[in-house]
Enzyme design. Structure first.
Site, PDB file in Angstrom:
ATOM      1  N   SER A   1      -7.966  -0.182  -1.640  1.00 60.87           N
ATOM      2  CA  SER A   1      -7.316   1.029  -2.521  1.00 60.87           C
ATOM      3  C   SER A   1      -7.771   0.169  -4.155  1.00 60.87           C
ATOM      4  O   SER A   1      -7.408  -0.978  -4.521  1.00 60.87           O
ATOM      5  CB  SER A   1      -5.777   0.658  -2.571  1.00 60.87           C
ATOM      6  OG  SER A   1      -5.542   1.556  -1.433  1.00 60.87           O
TER       7      SER A   1
ATOM      8  N   HIS B   1      -9.769   6.074  -2.417  1.00 59.98           N
ATOM      9  CA  HIS B   1     -10.736   5.783  -1.177  1.00 59.98           C
ATOM     10  C   HIS B   1     -11.798   6.880  -1.065  1.00 59.98           C
ATOM     11  O   HIS B   1     -11.776   7.790  -0.834  1.00 59.98           O
ATOM     12  CB  HIS B   1      -9.943   5.838   0.068  1.00 59.98           C
ATOM     13  CG  HIS B   1      -8.983   4.561   0.113  1.00 59.98           C
ATOM     14  ND1 HIS B   1      -9.409   3.455   0.757  1.00 59.98           N
ATOM     15  CD2 HIS B   1      -7.708   4.134  -0.152  1.00 59.98           C
ATOM     16  CE1 HIS B   1      -8.543   2.740   0.957  1.00 59.98           C
ATOM     17  NE2 HIS B   1      -7.420   2.947   0.092  1.00 59.98           N
TER      18      HIS B   1
ATOM     19  N   HIS C   1      -7.074   4.872   7.296  1.00 56.79           N
ATOM     20  CA  HIS C   1      -5.861   4.260   7.987  1.00 56.79           C
ATOM     21  C   HIS C   1      -5.175   4.882   9.268  1.00 56.79           C
ATOM     22  O   HIS C   1      -5.445   6.156   9.017  1.00 56.79           O
ATOM     23  CB  HIS C   1      -4.945   4.141   6.813  1.00 56.79           C
ATOM     24  CG  HIS C   1      -5.321   3.535   5.496  1.00 56.79           C
ATOM     25  ND1 HIS C   1      -6.028   4.460   4.703  1.00 56.79           N
ATOM     26  CD2 HIS C   1      -5.161   2.371   4.862  1.00 56.79           C
ATOM     27  CE1 HIS C   1      -6.530   3.526   3.647  1.00 56.79           C
ATOM     28  NE2 HIS C   1      -5.858   2.493   3.712  1.00 56.79           N
TER      29      HIS C   1
ATOM     30  N   TYR D   1      -2.292   5.536   9.584  1.00 57.74           N
ATOM     31  CA  TYR D   1      -1.249   6.379   9.071  1.00 57.74           C
ATOM     32  C   TYR D   1      -1.757   7.826   8.748  1.00 57.74           C
ATOM     33  O   TYR D   1      -0.925   8.913   8.634  1.00 57.74           O
ATOM     34  CB  TYR D   1      -0.342   5.956   7.933  1.00 57.74           C
ATOM     35  CG  TYR D   1      -1.089   5.705   6.572  1.00 57.74           C
ATOM     36  CD1 TYR D   1      -1.352   6.865   5.712  1.00 57.74           C
ATOM     37  CD2 TYR D   1      -1.378   4.374   6.180  1.00 57.74           C
ATOM     38  CE1 TYR D   1      -2.214   6.537   4.717  1.00 57.74           C
ATOM     39  CE2 TYR D   1      -2.230   4.216   5.163  1.00 57.74           C
ATOM     40  CZ  TYR D   1      -2.331   5.318   4.085  1.00 57.74           C
ATOM     41  OH  TYR D   1      -3.018   5.029   3.153  1.00 57.74           O
ATOM     42  N   GLU D   2      -3.059   7.886   8.474  1.00 61.42           N
ATOM     43  CA  GLU D   2      -3.436   9.334   8.226  1.00 61.42           C
ATOM     44  C   GLU D   2      -3.503  10.037   9.417  1.00 61.42           C
ATOM     45  O   GLU D   2      -4.134  11.264   9.636  1.00 61.42           O
ATOM     46  CB  GLU D   2      -4.911   9.001   7.635  1.00 61.42           C
ATOM     47  CG  GLU D   2      -4.997   8.402   6.285  1.00 61.42           C
ATOM     48  CD  GLU D   2      -6.493   8.024   5.635  1.00 61.42           C
ATOM     49  OE1 GLU D   2      -6.999   9.013   5.441  1.00 61.42           O
ATOM     50  OE2 GLU D   2      -6.777   6.998   5.531  1.00 61.42           O
TER      51      GLU D   2
ATOM     52  N   ALA E   1      -5.290  -3.719  -1.196  1.00 68.91           N
ATOM     53  CA  ALA E   1      -4.173  -4.149  -1.999  1.00 68.91           C
ATOM     54  C   ALA E   1      -3.031  -4.033  -0.862  1.00 68.91           C
ATOM     55  O   ALA E   1      -3.032  -3.824  -0.034  1.00 68.91           O
ATOM     56  CB  ALA E   1      -3.947  -2.620  -2.852  1.00 68.91           C
TER      57      ALA E   1
ATOM     58  N   MET F   1      -1.167  -1.911   4.836  1.00 69.04           N
ATOM     59  CA  MET F   1      -1.339  -0.848   5.983  1.00 69.04           C
ATOM     60  C   MET F   1      -2.791  -0.722   6.580  1.00 69.04           C
ATOM     61  O   MET F   1      -3.241   0.341   6.834  1.00 69.04           O
ATOM     62  CB  MET F   1      -0.745   0.444   5.311  1.00 69.04           C
ATOM     63  CG  MET F   1       0.389   0.497   4.664  1.00 69.04           C
ATOM     64  SD  MET F   1       1.021   2.101   4.012  1.00 69.04           S
ATOM     65  CE  MET F   1       2.353   1.742   3.049  1.00 69.04           C
ATOM     66  N   SER F   2      -3.481  -1.872   6.359  1.00 68.27           N
ATOM     67  CA  SER F   2      -4.846  -1.830   7.044  1.00 68.27           C
ATOM     68  C   SER F   2      -5.382  -3.091   7.323  1.00 68.27           C
ATOM     69  O   SER F   2      -4.471  -3.882   7.774  1.00 68.27           O
ATOM     70  CB  SER F   2      -5.932  -1.448   5.685  1.00 68.27           C
ATOM     71  OG  SER F   2      -5.698  -2.384   4.733  1.00 68.27           O
TER      72      SER F   2
ATOM     73  N   ASN G   1       1.751  -5.203  -6.222  1.00 67.53           N
ATOM     74  CA  ASN G   1       3.173  -5.186  -6.554  1.00 67.53           C
ATOM     75  C   ASN G   1       3.974  -6.189  -5.778  1.00 67.53           C
ATOM     76  O   ASN G   1       3.635  -6.789  -4.811  1.00 67.53           O
ATOM     77  CB  ASN G   1       3.433  -3.784  -6.052  1.00 67.53           C
ATOM     78  CG  ASN G   1       3.519  -3.511  -4.641  1.00 67.53           C
ATOM     79  OD1 ASN G   1       2.317  -3.119  -4.160  1.00 67.53           O
ATOM     80  ND2 ASN G   1       4.567  -3.294  -3.858  1.00 67.53           N
TER      81      ASN G   1
ATOM     82  N   HIS H   1       1.914   4.748  -5.300  1.00 62.06           N
ATOM     83  CA  HIS H   1       0.739   4.498  -5.105  1.00 62.06           C
ATOM     84  C   HIS H   1      -0.135   4.198  -6.221  1.00 62.06           C
ATOM     85  O   HIS H   1      -1.200   3.698  -6.464  1.00 62.06           O
ATOM     86  CB  HIS H   1       0.213   5.680  -4.445  1.00 62.06           C
ATOM     87  CG  HIS H   1      -1.288   5.420  -3.671  1.00 62.06           C
ATOM     88  ND1 HIS H   1      -1.831   4.729  -3.037  1.00 62.06           N
ATOM     89  CD2 HIS H   1      -2.367   6.347  -4.106  1.00 62.06           C
ATOM     90  CE1 HIS H   1      -3.141   4.723  -2.669  1.00 62.06           C
ATOM     91  NE2 HIS H   1      -3.602   5.895  -3.238  1.00 62.06           N
TER      92      HIS H   1
HETATM   93  N1  HPA Z   1       3.720  -2.074   1.306  1.00 62.80           N
HETATM   94  C1  HPA Z   1       2.831  -2.131   2.001  1.00 62.80           C
HETATM   95  N2  HPA Z   1       1.525  -1.649   1.634  1.00 62.80           N
HETATM   96  C2  HPA Z   1       1.135  -1.923   0.393  1.00 62.80           C
HETATM   97  C3  HPA Z   1       2.106  -2.134  -0.535  1.00 62.80           C
HETATM   98  C4  HPA Z   1       3.465  -2.399  -0.166  1.00 62.80           C
HETATM   99  O1  HPA Z   1       4.254  -2.793  -1.143  1.00 62.80           O
HETATM  100  N3  HPA Z   1       1.395  -2.187  -1.766  1.00 62.80           N
HETATM  101  C5  HPA Z   1       0.152  -2.192  -1.487  1.00 62.80           C
HETATM  102  N4  HPA Z   1      -0.089  -1.706  -0.296  1.00 62.80           N
END
Ligand code: HPA
Length: 279
Positions: free
Chosen positions: A34, A65, A87, A89-90, A117, A218-219, A242, A253
């Site tokens: 990301s 992406h 991903h 989740y998609e 990320a 998530m990847s 973050n 996001h």
């Molecule tokens: N949680 C899960 N996936 C992420 C986050 C998060 O805080 N930041 C970037 N990808």
């Protein structure tokens, strides 16, 4: 969709399609997460192939992406960059999410540099930090969703692949040395894979910290599991977009993408020098 069992024919079809569209024969691949897409802009003599044209390739539906391969020269190496990734989740099966990895192996790729990320779970981490991934926790895989579930083709890799050094110790050492030269404060830690797409609750964060995670995303873990199965060397770097522990409850996001953009120059410097010095 939970499971679909792909075979060598699926990977070779994708690899043959790509090989027919470029003269380059890459041996190193970069997966750009990301906001990290701009890294591919520096690839010279690039051939660009949209994922949607490649047989069987999963196409990311997520903003940030791009969804294309960029194949060419970077730091004296022939590389193939995946600008964006799909991903779990998609809605893709975990086997479909990792089809690109076996496709890369079929193309001749033997080193994988994976970026993402991630949310900081280690309280020392601040947004904008880079974290060298030393190991991962495959929480989703432990629950049964492992990309290697299903019939095992031993010509692709062993039934029970070793994961004791999933992130190559030599490449990690090289990344540390290069970070020192550039004055980049490179954090280190364990990445945990959660399926998403909802972000973590405060209780989720306490739990994953307790079990040893420094960053969450998530990847990456399904990709690295598949890459190790096929014997590739892996280097993983997370951008901490973050913090989940510094009193900042809400994640967006947009924030993840903005942090990615800001970190591109130092991540690019690090990766280019790793490429220049990796044998
Ligand atoms: N949680 C899960 N996936 C992420 C986050 C998060 O805080 N930041 C970037 N990808």
């Amino acid at each position: 969709m939970t499971d679909e069992f792909l075979t060598r024919a699926d990977y070779t079809a994708a690899a043959q399609f790509i090989a027919a569209r470029t003269q380059h024969r890459p041996t190193t691949a970069l997966i750009l997460g990301s906001g990290l897409n701009p890294l591919a802009d520096e690839i010279a003599h690039a051939d660009v192939i949209p994922y949607r044209e490649i047989p069987g390739f999963p196409v990311s539906t997520v903003e940030g992406h791009a969804g294309e391969l960029v194949i060419g020269a970077l730091s004296g190496q022939t590389v193939i960059a995946l600008r964006g990734r799909a991903h779990y989740y998609e809605g893709y099966s975990i086997q479909r999410v990792t089809l690109p990895i076996r496709t890369l192996h079929a193309l001749g790729v033997r080193t994988l540099i994976v970026t993402n990320a991630a949310g900081g779970v280690n309280p020392d981490f601040v947004p904008g930090d880079l974290m060298l991934i030393t190991d991962h926790i495959n929480l989703v895989g432990m629950a049964g969703l492992n990309p290697l579930r299903g019939p095992n083709d031993t010509t692709l890799g062993p039934r029970f692949p070793d994961m004791s050094a999933a992130y190559d110790p030599e490449l990690r050492e090289l990344a540390r040395a290069i970070a020192r030269v550039h004055g980049i404060a490179l954090r280190e830690g364990v990445y945990i894979f959660l399926a998403g797409p909802s972000f973590e609750t405060p209780a989720d964060v306490r739990f994953i910290r307790l079990i040893g995670a420094d960053a969450v995303g998530m990847s990456t873990v399904p990709e690295v599991t598949t890459a190790r199965h096929s014997g590739m060397r892996v280097l993983g770097i997370s951008l901490i977009s973050n913090s989940l522990t510094r009193g900042q409850e809400q994640v967006s996001h947009e924030e993840v993408l903005a942090a990615g953009k800001a970190a591109v120059p130092k991540l690019a410097a690090l990766i280019k020098d790793v490429l220049a010095r990796a044998s």
